[in-house]
Design a protein around this motif. Structure first.
Motif, short mmCIF file in Angstrom:
data_model
loop_
_atom_site.label_atom_id
_atom_site.label_comp_id
_atom_site.label_asym_id
_atom_site.label_seq_id
_atom_site.Cartn_x
_atom_site.Cartn_y
_atom_site.Cartn_z
N ALA A 16 6.90 -8.58 3.77
CA ALA A 16 6.06 -7.49 3.84
C ALA A 16 6.28 -6.19 2.99
O ALA A 16 5.40 -5.61 2.41
CB ALA A 16 5.86 -6.99 5.40
N GLU A 17 7.66 -5.76 2.85
CA GLU A 17 8.01 -4.76 1.93
C GLU A 17 7.87 -4.85 0.57
O GLU A 17 7.38 -4.07 -0.28
CB GLU A 17 9.49 -4.41 2.27
N SER A 18 8.11 -6.18 0.21
CA SER A 18 8.17 -6.68 -1.11
C SER A 18 6.51 -6.57 -1.59
O SER A 18 6.11 -6.25 -2.60
CB SER A 18 8.60 -8.07 -1.49
N TRP A 19 5.71 -7.32 -0.78
CA TRP A 19 4.22 -7.41 -1.08
C TRP A 19 3.81 -5.91 -1.04
O TRP A 19 2.80 -5.74 -1.97
CB TRP A 19 3.44 -8.16 -0.01
N SER A 20 4.17 -5.03 -0.21
CA SER A 20 3.50 -3.53 -0.29
C SER A 20 3.90 -2.92 -1.45
O SER A 20 3.12 -2.09 -2.00
CB SER A 20 3.93 -3.31 1.12
N ARG A 21 5.43 -3.08 -1.86
CA ARG A 21 5.70 -2.49 -2.86
C ARG A 21 4.88 -2.67 -4.27
O ARG A 21 4.70 -2.12 -5.28
CB ARG A 21 7.04 -2.89 -3.19
N ASP A 22 4.45 -4.24 -4.24
CA ASP A 22 3.84 -4.76 -5.59
C ASP A 22 2.39 -4.31 -5.20
O ASP A 22 1.44 -4.82 -6.20
CB ASP A 22 3.66 -6.47 -5.28
N GLY A 23 1.75 -3.35 -4.43
CA GLY A 23 0.46 -3.03 -4.34
C GLY A 23 -0.37 -3.80 -3.50
O GLY A 23 -1.78 -3.44 -3.44
N ARG A 24 0.09 -4.85 -2.95
CA ARG A 24 -0.74 -5.61 -2.10
C ARG A 24 -1.00 -4.95 -0.69
O ARG A 24 -0.14 -4.35 -0.03
CB ARG A 24 -0.16 -7.06 -1.76
N ARG A 25 -2.37 -5.04 -0.06
CA ARG A 25 -2.65 -4.37 0.98
C ARG A 25 -2.05 -5.57 2.34
O ARG A 25 -2.33 -6.48 2.29
CB ARG A 25 -3.91 -4.20 1.36
N VAL A 26 -1.20 -4.88 3.23
CA VAL A 26 -0.53 -6.01 3.97
C VAL A 26 -0.82 -5.46 5.44
O VAL A 26 -0.59 -4.46 5.88
CB VAL A 26 0.85 -5.99 3.70
N ALA A 27 -0.47 -6.67 6.47
CA ALA A 27 -0.65 -6.29 7.78
C ALA A 27 0.64 -7.01 8.35
O ALA A 27 1.05 -8.06 7.87
CB ALA A 27 -1.64 -6.66 8.64
N LEU A 28 1.27 -6.67 9.44
CA LEU A 28 2.36 -7.24 10.14
C LEU A 28 2.22 -7.46 11.48
O LEU A 28 1.93 -6.54 12.27
CB LEU A 28 3.66 -6.45 10.06
N HIS A 45 7.78 -12.80 13.40
CA HIS A 45 6.91 -11.94 12.83
C HIS A 45 5.91 -12.90 11.78
O HIS A 45 6.47 -14.04 11.41
CB HIS A 45 7.61 -11.08 11.77
N LEU A 46 4.93 -12.38 11.59
CA LEU A 46 3.88 -12.95 10.55
C LEU A 46 3.45 -11.99 9.61
O LEU A 46 3.00 -10.83 10.10
CB LEU A 46 2.59 -13.71 11.46
N VAL A 47 3.43 -12.16 8.21
CA VAL A 47 3.03 -10.89 7.37
C VAL A 47 1.98 -11.69 6.68
O VAL A 47 1.53 -12.78 6.38
CB VAL A 47 4.22 -10.87 6.34
N ILE A 48 0.76 -10.56 6.49
CA ILE A 48 -0.56 -11.23 5.93
C ILE A 48 -1.07 -10.43 5.12
O ILE A 48 -0.83 -9.08 5.30
CB ILE A 48 -1.56 -11.35 7.08
N ASP A 49 -1.50 -10.62 3.97
CA ASP A 49 -2.03 -9.73 2.90
C ASP A 49 -3.71 -9.88 2.90
O ASP A 49 -4.11 -10.62 3.57
CB ASP A 49 -1.37 -10.01 1.60
N ALA A 50 -4.25 -9.02 2.22
CA ALA A 50 -5.68 -8.83 2.22
C ALA A 50 -6.25 -10.23 1.67
O ALA A 50 -7.49 -10.34 1.98
CB ALA A 50 -6.14 -7.39 1.56
N ILE A 75 -6.03 -4.57 8.25
CA ILE A 75 -6.04 -3.99 6.64
C ILE A 75 -6.97 -3.33 6.31
O ILE A 75 -7.05 -2.34 5.85
CB ILE A 75 -5.76 -5.32 5.86
N GLU A 76 -8.38 -3.71 6.64
CA GLU A 76 -9.80 -2.87 6.23
C GLU A 76 -9.69 -1.62 6.91
O GLU A 76 -10.07 -0.72 6.43
CB GLU A 76 -10.85 -4.02 6.58
N THR A 77 -9.45 -1.49 8.10
CA THR A 77 -9.65 -0.38 8.89
C THR A 77 -8.30 0.61 9.05
O THR A 77 -8.53 1.71 9.17
CB THR A 77 -10.20 -0.71 10.49
N GLY A 78 -7.23 -0.01 8.97
CA GLY A 78 -5.89 1.01 8.88
C GLY A 78 -5.59 1.02 10.35
O GLY A 78 -4.66 1.86 10.66
N VAL A 110 0.88 -2.37 7.05
CA VAL A 110 2.05 -1.86 6.31
C VAL A 110 1.47 -0.61 5.55
O VAL A 110 0.70 -0.90 4.57
CB VAL A 110 2.67 -3.13 5.80
N ALA A 111 2.31 0.35 5.48
CA ALA A 111 2.02 1.54 4.85
C ALA A 111 2.61 1.31 3.29
O ALA A 111 3.52 0.64 3.32
CB ALA A 111 2.71 2.81 5.24
#
Length: 114
Positions: A16-28, A45-50, A75-78, A110-111
């Motif tokens: 999740a941290e890596s995907w977020s750093r790569d600019g991907r929008r992510v939920a945990l 845990h399950l990490v999901i991207d947009a 992810i869409e609404t935050g 994930v911020a």
């Protein structure tokens, strides 16, 4: 067995941290409570991207499909969401918890790093 055929388990929190750093929008998604028979323990845990890619596990089967679908909304609404799946719910058979257990899953965005 060939080396590339061996799959090591990836820590969803690290991913999740890596995907977020790569600019991907992510939920945990995190299992926060279980009752009775549950396929995964509290803290799973399950990490999901947009794009709908995911790694990890909160239950398996159709429950994860439902969690991935809800994660897209998060992810869409935050806005985070608390999901509950169990045999008492009319969705139990549809999402694969006909074994008598119930789980509660918290899905949060994930911020992005500053």
């Amino acid at each position: 067995m060939q080396q590339d055929a061996i799959r090591t388990e990836i820590d969803p929190l690290v991913l999740a941290e890596s995907w977020s750093r790569d600019g991907r929008r992510v939920a945990l998604a995190t299992v926060v409570e279980t009752w009775g028979s549950a396929p995964r323990p509290v803290g799973a845990h399950l990490v999901i991207d947009a794009e709908g890619n995911f790694e990890g596990s909160v239950s398996g089967g159709c429950v994860e499909g439902a969690v991935v679908a809800e994660a897209a909304e998060v992810i869409e609404t935050g806005k985070p969401a608390m999901l509950e799946f169990g045999v008492a719910d009319e969705t139990a058979w549809r999402v694969g918890l006909s074994c008598g257990g119930r789980i509660r899953v918290y899905v949060e965005p994930v911020a992005q790093p500053a």
